[in-house]
Scaffold this active site. Structure first.
Site, PDB file in Angstrom:
ATOM      1  CD  GLU A 134     -36.162  -8.513  62.192  1.00 38.77           C
ATOM      2  OE1 GLU A 134     -35.870  -7.422  62.687  1.00 38.77           O
ATOM      3  OE2 GLU A 134     -35.904  -8.841  61.018  1.00 38.77           O
ATOM      4  CB  SER A 135     -40.698  -7.054  66.329  1.00 38.87           C
ATOM      5  OG  SER A 135     -41.324  -6.201  67.252  1.00 38.87           O
ATOM      6  CB  SER A 136     -45.357  -7.172  64.971  1.00 41.21           C
ATOM      7  OG  SER A 136     -46.681  -7.479  64.656  1.00 41.21           O
ATOM      8  CG  HIS A 273     -37.760  -4.663  70.158  1.00 43.32           C
ATOM      9  ND1 HIS A 273     -38.305  -5.855  70.566  1.00 43.32           N
ATOM     10  CD2 HIS A 273     -38.542  -4.231  69.153  1.00 43.32           C
ATOM     11  CE1 HIS A 273     -39.371  -6.125  69.844  1.00 43.32           C
ATOM     12  NE2 HIS A 273     -39.546  -5.159  68.979  1.00 43.32           N
TER      13      HIS A 273
END
Ligand SMILES: *[C@@H]1O[C@H](CO)[C@@H](O)[C@H](O)[C@H]1NC(C)=O
Ligand SMILES: *[C@@H]1O[C@H](CO)[C@@H](O)[C@H](O)[C@H]1NC(C)=O
Ligand SMILES: *[C@@H]1O[C@H](CO)[C@@H](O)[C@H](O)[C@H]1NC(C)=O
Ligand SMILES: *[C@@H]1O[C@H](CO)[C@@H](O)[C@H](O)[C@H]1NC(C)=O
Length: 288
Positions: A134-136, A273
């Site tokens: 997720e994300s990073s 996000h």
């Protein structure tokens, strides 16, 4: 050592007393990332492995507690590796030259070594190793797909970026041109170049990929969905437009776009996000 301690440690070795545990000796680890693993009770022979890569400010334990993969592992009996970032702020290094190269010695290399260790130690099925981030962690997932296509059968990322998009030539840097969606000058061939450079000369099978992105993501701009699609359609030799598109799939407002056998995108309208994790859909995509 007390008898109770002995009993406890022998139980956890056999996976009866299932809990998150740290593995400290998984191999070469210059970036000092940490490895945690969850071994469900009654692990079958030749288990699959899921690598769950946390977001910025995340930890292995936080991701273990906050995502559905422990529950799904108990149900479907696969190992879960939870790597933990060594960097301040808890983001993964997705921006250095070393992390964008196969066996470059940075965080992506540490995670690959965790997988190599686990396949060997737990006699896992090397053909069923999956990554989710997720994300990073989604950005890391795309780097793992590019640099270690031979280790992973399928990759899902939530709200990440294309491999190389975050390049700053520094460890765990923040590339605001990438996050802001200001990379429209790159051609699909240039996007694909990041993947080719991560493992020069590789011409074998690449992981199947699924990419989720929200249309109102203000942290990692929605243009990043297009960059990822441009990157991987080029690598796979697919047309840049979907060959199949399903509205309201897997839920209202989400559009699922199939670009080819190995690449699916899910664009979530009105979602920001951190697209909510769809654990059961993830299991279907991985075939678990
Ligand atoms: C997601 O991951 C794939 C590979 O895992 C990567 O190439 C893609 O660029 C990433 N992008 C997005 C928006 O998630
Ligand atoms: C962002 O783009 C600007 C303008 O093209 C450029 O000067 C700057 O170096 C870029 N920053 C990064 C981190 O690439
Ligand atoms: C793929 O790479 C291998 C090893 O480098 C090489 O021997 C083979 O000819 C390549 N195959 C193709 C189709 O390019
Ligand atoms: C992404 O690509 C689609 C299809 O070409 C286009 O309609 C859309 O505007 C692009 N999105 C962004 C944010 O650039």
């Amino acid at each position: 050592m007390k008898l109770s301690h002995l009993l406890l440690s022998s139980l956890s070795v056999h996976g009866i007393c299932a809990q998150l545990q740290e593995i400290t000796n998984f191999g070469s680890n210059p970036s000092k990332a940490k490895m945690f693993i969850y071994i469900p009770a009654d692990l079958p022979p030749n288990p699959a492995i899921l690598v769950g890569v946390h977001y910025c400010t995340g930890t292995a334990r936080g991701y273990y507690n906050g995502s559905p993969y422990k529950r799904l592992s108990d149900e479907k009996k696969f190992l879960v590796i939870y790597p933990e970032s060594p960097n301040s702020g808890g983001c993964w290094d997705v921006s250095s030259r070393a992390t964008l190269r196969r066996d470059g010695g940075a965080d992506s290399n540490a995670i690959a070594n965790m997988v190599r260790y686990a396949v060997d130690r737990y006699k896992a099925d090397p053909a069923r190793v999956y990554v989710i981030g997720e994300s990073s962690g989604g950005m890391m997932a795309s780097i793992l797909a590019a640099a270690y296509p031979d280790l992973f059968a399928a990759v899902i990322n939530y709200s990440g970026v294309a491999c190389g998009c975050f390049f700053t030539d520094s460890v765990a840097g923040w590339n605001s041109n990438c996050s802001g969606g200001r990379m429209n000058h790159l051609t699909p061939e240039q996007w694909a170049g990041w993947v080719y450079d991560a493992y020069p000369g590789y011409n074998g099978t690449r992981p199947r990929m699924q990419i989720y992105h929200g249309s109102v993501d203000t942290t990692i701009a929605p243009a990043n969905y297009n960059y990822s699609i441009a990157q991987w359609t080029t690598v796979f030799g697919y047309p840049g437009v979907p060959v199949e598109e399903s509205a309201d799939t897997p839920e209202g407002g989400y559009t699922t776009q199939v670009f080819g056998e190995r690449l699916t995108g899910v664009y979530a309208k009105g979602v920001g996000h951190g697209v909510p994790v769809h654990g059961d859909e993830d299991m279907k995509f991985f075939g678990l």
